[in-house]
Design an enzyme around this catalytic site. Structure first.
Site, PDB file in Angstrom:
ATOM      1  N   SER A 153      45.128  52.001  52.486  1.00 62.71           N
ATOM      2  CA  SER A 153      44.113  53.049  52.324  1.00 62.71           C
ATOM      3  C   SER A 153      42.738  52.579  52.780  1.00 62.71           C
ATOM      4  O   SER A 153      42.397  51.393  52.683  1.00 62.71           O
ATOM      5  CB  SER A 153      44.031  53.490  50.862  1.00 62.71           C
ATOM      6  OG  SER A 153      45.221  54.104  50.437  1.00 62.71           O
ATOM      7  N   GLU A 268      57.434  51.058  48.436  1.00 65.12           N
ATOM      8  CA  GLU A 268      56.310  51.073  47.507  1.00 65.12           C
ATOM      9  C   GLU A 268      56.462  52.208  46.498  1.00 65.12           C
ATOM     10  O   GLU A 268      56.248  52.022  45.297  1.00 65.12           O
ATOM     11  CB  GLU A 268      54.993  51.232  48.262  1.00 65.12           C
ATOM     12  CG  GLU A 268      53.788  51.253  47.331  1.00 65.12           C
ATOM     13  CD  GLU A 268      52.487  51.621  48.031  1.00 65.12           C
ATOM     14  OE1 GLU A 268      51.421  51.417  47.436  1.00 65.12           O
ATOM     15  OE2 GLU A 268      52.541  52.130  49.161  1.00 65.12           O
TER      16      GLU A 268
END
Length: 410
Positions: A153, A268
């Site tokens: 991110s 994830e």
């Protein structure tokens, strides 16, 4: 010449019997080994994150039992039991790996090592990495020698991850990386980081992205913890200022990193969703609530409404556990997990939020004390981030709608 159906059936029956005999033998041997080698302190519920072992270049241990348990499991090659032996794994079959997990769960054995390398990077390297990358990076992961962080991110690229702008440019015999990542879990404790970067600046958004491996112990990499509402600081900002990346540390094809990134994300999301199960094991809901509100003369919760909510949540948790096991079996059978990871991530995180809401409710005003020994209010606040990290719940629902249910786009 066509064989008689009875002969074919008999042959397969004998093969199945042999397999089951071998698995039963493996189960008995596993039970005996765990009984002899797992320290009793490592069969106690995790109280907090400090009870977990993450390894790394500068590992921290809370007690000697953690060191013993990690060393024994590393020697047994069971920190990554189903990875190939040549990369530090145990070389177990999928069925054997499942038996090991079942037997560890039966004695409440803690994982010897918590690792983004095992959960996320490792599977990506096994699928997309070069032989040299596997040989270099996988064995240290299984031994807990290197702690990995994830650089995905960015401040302006969260749910729309493909809009990332961190630059990775060729510079002679290496690359130079410049940019910023955010919400880097435990970035301040990482040794290496797997990073999504843009390597082609003219390509379409989802093209021109590469996944690279970067040593964080260099002047060009800086991390800064972000203090959360819960008071914890394991999320970080990570800055790259002419950080060096070797040419052979690109995972998969150059400019084709989005494919690798999506594969890694499935692991994830499965990990985040599965954390609901591990947290339930760490702090059983019914036991906690019973301690707070008490039981009546029949041994059931005094609060009938709360009793119903607890029962519903624990039933849903059990159903979720069975679902994750089914999906895992299907994935190990070669079907892959794919979009199902979005469903697991969504439901697991929402279930975890429900659990902590009930725990807070049952504890009443006392739950709001920040100095509680069990960190309840801090853990409750932390659950709010579960539905954001790894892709928001809204994004996961969109994936479920499109990829699993096949619903049309609006």
């Amino acid at each position: 010449m066509q064989q008689h159906p009875d002969a074919v059936l008999s042959r397969w029956s004998n093969k199945f019997e042999t397999i089951m005999t071998d698995l039963n033998t493996f189960r008995r041997e596993t039970q005996a080994w765990l009984e002899s080698n797992c320290p009793s302190a490592m069969c106690q519920p995790l109280r907090d994150e400090d009870d977990s072992v993450w390894g790394g270049r500068q590992p921290t241990f809370k007690n000697d039992e953690q060191i013993v348990w990690l060393d024994r499991m590393v020697e047994k090659r069971w920190t990554a039991p189903e990875w190939p032996v040549e990369y530090g794994g145990g070389g177990l079959s999928k069925a054997q790996g499942k038996i090991l997990r079942e037997e560890m769960k039966a004695i409440s054995a803690r994982p010897p090592l918590m690792s983004f390398g095992i959960w996320m990077l490792g599977p990506a390297l096994l699928k997309y990495g070069t032989a040299a990358q596997k040989k270099t990076h996988l064995p240290p992961i299984t031994r807990g020698e290197i702690r990995w962080a994830q650089g995905y991110s960015e401040p302006n690229s969260g749910s729309d991850l493909a809009s990332l702008s961190t630059r990775c440019e060729h510079n002679g015999d290496h690359y130079l990386i410049n940019g910023q990542k955010i919400w880097t879990s435990f970035g301040h404790k990482g040794d290496w980081i797997f990073v999504l970067v843009r390597t082609d600046f003219e390509a379409a958004k989802h093209d021109g992205i590469s996944l690279v491996l970067v040593d964080m112990a260099q002047p060009g990499v800086t991390t800064r913890p972000i203090k959360l509402l819960s008071g914890a600081s394991h999320f970080c900002e990570t800055f790259f200022d002419d950080a060096r990346c070797e040419l052979d540390n690109v995972v998969g094809e150059l400019n084709q990193g989005w494919t690798v990134a999506k594969y890694l994300l499935t692991h994830e999301r499965e990990m985040i969703g599965g954390s609901a199960i591990s947290r339930a094991a760490m702090r059983p809901l019914s036991e906690f609530v019973a301690q707070q509100v008490g039981l009546n003369e029949f041994g059931v919760l005094l609060d009938s409404v709360l009793r119903t909510d607890v029962a519903r949540t624990e039933i849903d948790a059990l159903a979720f556990l069975w679902t994750t096991e089914r999906v895992a079996d299907e994935a190990k059978a070669g079907q892959g997990i794919g979009a199902m990871s979005a469903m697991l991530k969504y439901y697991g995180t929402e279930l975890n939020k429900r659990r902590y809401e009930l725990m807070m409710y049952s504890a009443g005003h006392d739950a709001l004390a920040l100095d509680r020994e069990d960190h309840l209010v801090r853990d409750w606040l932390r659950t709010k981030g579960n539905s954001i990290e790894g892709g928001t719940s809204e994004v996961q629902l969109n994936i479920v709608a499109k990829r699993i249910l096949g619903l049309p786009s609006v």
